[in-house]
Design an enzyme around this catalytic site. Structure first.
Site, PDB file in Angstrom:
ATOM      1  N   ARG A  50       0.846  -1.187   0.000  1.00  0.00           N
ATOM      2  CA  ARG A  50       0.000   0.000   0.000  1.00  0.00           C
ATOM      3  C   ARG A  50       0.886   1.242   0.000  1.00  0.00           C
ATOM      4  O   ARG A  50       1.252   1.732   1.063  1.00  0.00           O
ATOM      5  CB  ARG A  50      -0.940  -0.033   1.211  1.00  0.00           C
ATOM      6  CG  ARG A  50      -2.075  -1.047   0.994  1.00  0.00           C
ATOM      7  CD  ARG A  50      -2.845  -1.291   2.269  1.00  0.00           C
ATOM      8  NE  ARG A  50      -2.012  -2.013   3.239  1.00  0.00           N
ATOM      9  CZ  ARG A  50      -2.420  -2.413   4.435  1.00  0.00           C
ATOM     10  NH1 ARG A  50      -3.651  -2.194   4.811  1.00  0.00           N
ATOM     11  NH2 ARG A  50      -1.603  -3.042   5.243  1.00  0.00           N
ATOM     12  N   ASP A  52       2.218   5.035  -0.279  1.00  0.00           N
ATOM     13  CA  ASP A  52       1.694   6.300   0.257  1.00  0.00           C
ATOM     14  C   ASP A  52       1.418   7.318  -0.844  1.00  0.00           C
ATOM     15  O   ASP A  52       1.841   7.151  -1.984  1.00  0.00           O
ATOM     16  CB  ASP A  52       2.730   6.920   1.199  1.00  0.00           C
ATOM     17  CG  ASP A  52       2.697   6.286   2.567  1.00  0.00           C
ATOM     18  OD1 ASP A  52       1.615   5.848   2.992  1.00  0.00           O
ATOM     19  OD2 ASP A  52       3.765   6.213   3.202  1.00  0.00           O
ATOM     20  N   ARG A 203      11.788   5.363   3.278  1.00  0.00           N
ATOM     21  CA  ARG A 203      11.978   6.821   3.301  1.00  0.00           C
ATOM     22  C   ARG A 203      12.770   7.257   4.529  1.00  0.00           C
ATOM     23  O   ARG A 203      13.581   8.193   4.461  1.00  0.00           O
ATOM     24  CB  ARG A 203      10.628   7.524   3.258  1.00  0.00           C
ATOM     25  CG  ARG A 203       9.949   7.402   1.890  1.00  0.00           C
ATOM     26  CD  ARG A 203       8.486   7.805   1.924  1.00  0.00           C
ATOM     27  NE  ARG A 203       8.332   9.134   2.469  1.00  0.00           N
ATOM     28  CZ  ARG A 203       7.140   9.678   2.768  1.00  0.00           C
ATOM     29  NH1 ARG A 203       6.028   8.969   2.570  1.00  0.00           N
ATOM     30  NH2 ARG A 203       7.064  10.897   3.256  1.00  0.00           N
TER      31      ARG A 203
END
Lengths: 251, 251
Positions: A50, A52, A203
């Site tokens: 999923r 972002d 990230r």
């Protein structure tokens, strides 16, 4: 009922993310709307990851069960036609491949390895073609130092430091299979692979590696951040712009 | 009065081309507007090449005379600030380099070699991130055959076949310095260099090479098209989307 396996590329810029949202367009929603227009069916598309808001894909994998006589080739062609002409997000999603899958295949739970690439453009001038498609970093980065420091993240660790407060994973312990930092002209690429990742893990790792690259952190600082197992020890979270979901492997 | 030399990158998608136009935004117009906002001066920016609508640059060179006390570094920074916040085409142009030039330097007339790259994406699925940034070709292309055939274009020829009816060059005779066709994954890159090109010459050569790549033309057909010295012998003109002005060399 036939189960179809889709390999997807998408430009994350116009989307709130993979997952269906009330407050804006989602990749899942765009594909489900295209399926509805083609078949009249309300189907659920399940993705391997999923992603972002603003995160891209070059090899997301999804599956969907559809009671349709369409061949996988025809379904893929029809999806591409409708995705290209979608009113909200025209041309932002493409089906790279569509095949029939075994009923035991599950895009998310059958995945055994996921690969992401994070793209940094390291230069003084603002980005033009790459706006929203890379992280623009002005301070000169030492890619070799980033690569060397990153190796301490490989293997099984408690990645709490690199985990979003919204992460739904049961455990913060993950096994990072590989991480490679390479330079190609003004681009610095971070390629990572693991069975699975925590929310924001890539990230967050890239954000801290940027601090190593610009000299703010030593390799020891990165190891200390990992060892702290504390979100407060995170140096920096990289923006979504540079993140690409590249590939999913199945057994 | 100081003469400044600018090296420019731009995303050609929002522009009618390099040259100032009445009917839409131009790259030249965007830079001149930024200069006006910074210095209050109405200056003329001269480019090495007048790229068409939709054509990109990664190394266009321009010069401008400005009666300003700004250093080249400060001028470059101020231009990037104003180009990034431009109302009509925000972030579509960036100054990669700004230096002081000799008064004898002329971005267009002093240029001795120009390099372009043409980018094809060769795959069935529609483009997402690369929409408007590459030519999408579905039929499988043979890059090696394209490269081999292209070599007959190198050297001095009458390129009338590959010349737009709007071309303002005095002579159709040009000397093509080099042409290389290479494959990088699903991308096929055509790199060309010459002292100067006719209007549409690169796109017309690439259009015909695509016909060689997909098997519609042989290498002999390409040679016959060149020898015809007749625009009617042109097989295909490639779209602007894939064309990048890469570099200008000066004596």
């Amino acid at each position: 009922m036939p189960r179809f396996r889709l390999t997807l590329e998408y430009d994350g810029r116009p989307f709130m993310g993979w997952q269906m949202q009330d407050h804006g367009p989602s990749v899942q929603g765009a594909i489900e709307a295209a399926i509805q227009r083609i078949t009249g069916l309300n189907a659920s598309v399940i993705g391997a990851g999923r992603t972002d808001s603003g995160v891209h894909a070059r090899g997301q994998v999804a599956h969907v069960d559809l009671d349709t006589p369409l061949t996988p080739f025809r379904l893929g062609e029809a999806l591409n036609y409708h995705l290209r002409t979608d009113e909200a997000t025209p041309g932002a999603v493409a089906v790279l491949d569509c095949t029939l899958a075994d009923e035991a295949f599950h895009a998310r739970f059958s995945a055994i390895y996921r690969t992401y690439q994070y793209r940094i453009v390291n230069r003084r001038a603002p980005l033009t073609h790459a706006r929203g498609l890379a992280w623009h970093v002005i301070q000169p980065l030492d890619a070799a130092a980033m690569h060397a420091a990153a190796q301490s993240l490989v293997g099984q660790h408690d990645f709490t430091t690199f985990r979003s407060v919204h992460c739904q994973s049961r455990s913060p312990v993950k096994t990072l299979g590989e991480i490679r930092v390479t330079q190609e002209g003004e681009a610095i690429l971070v390629d990572v692979g693991a069975r699975s990742f925590l929310h924001h893990q890539v990230r967050s790792m890239v954000g801290c590696l940027k601090l190593v690259g610009d000299g703010s952190w030593t390799a020891d600082d990165l190891q200390a951040a990992l060892a702290a197992r504390d979100r407060a020890a995170l140096g920096l979270n990289a923006p979504p712009d540079g993140l690409y979901f590249m590939r999913v492997d199945y057994a």
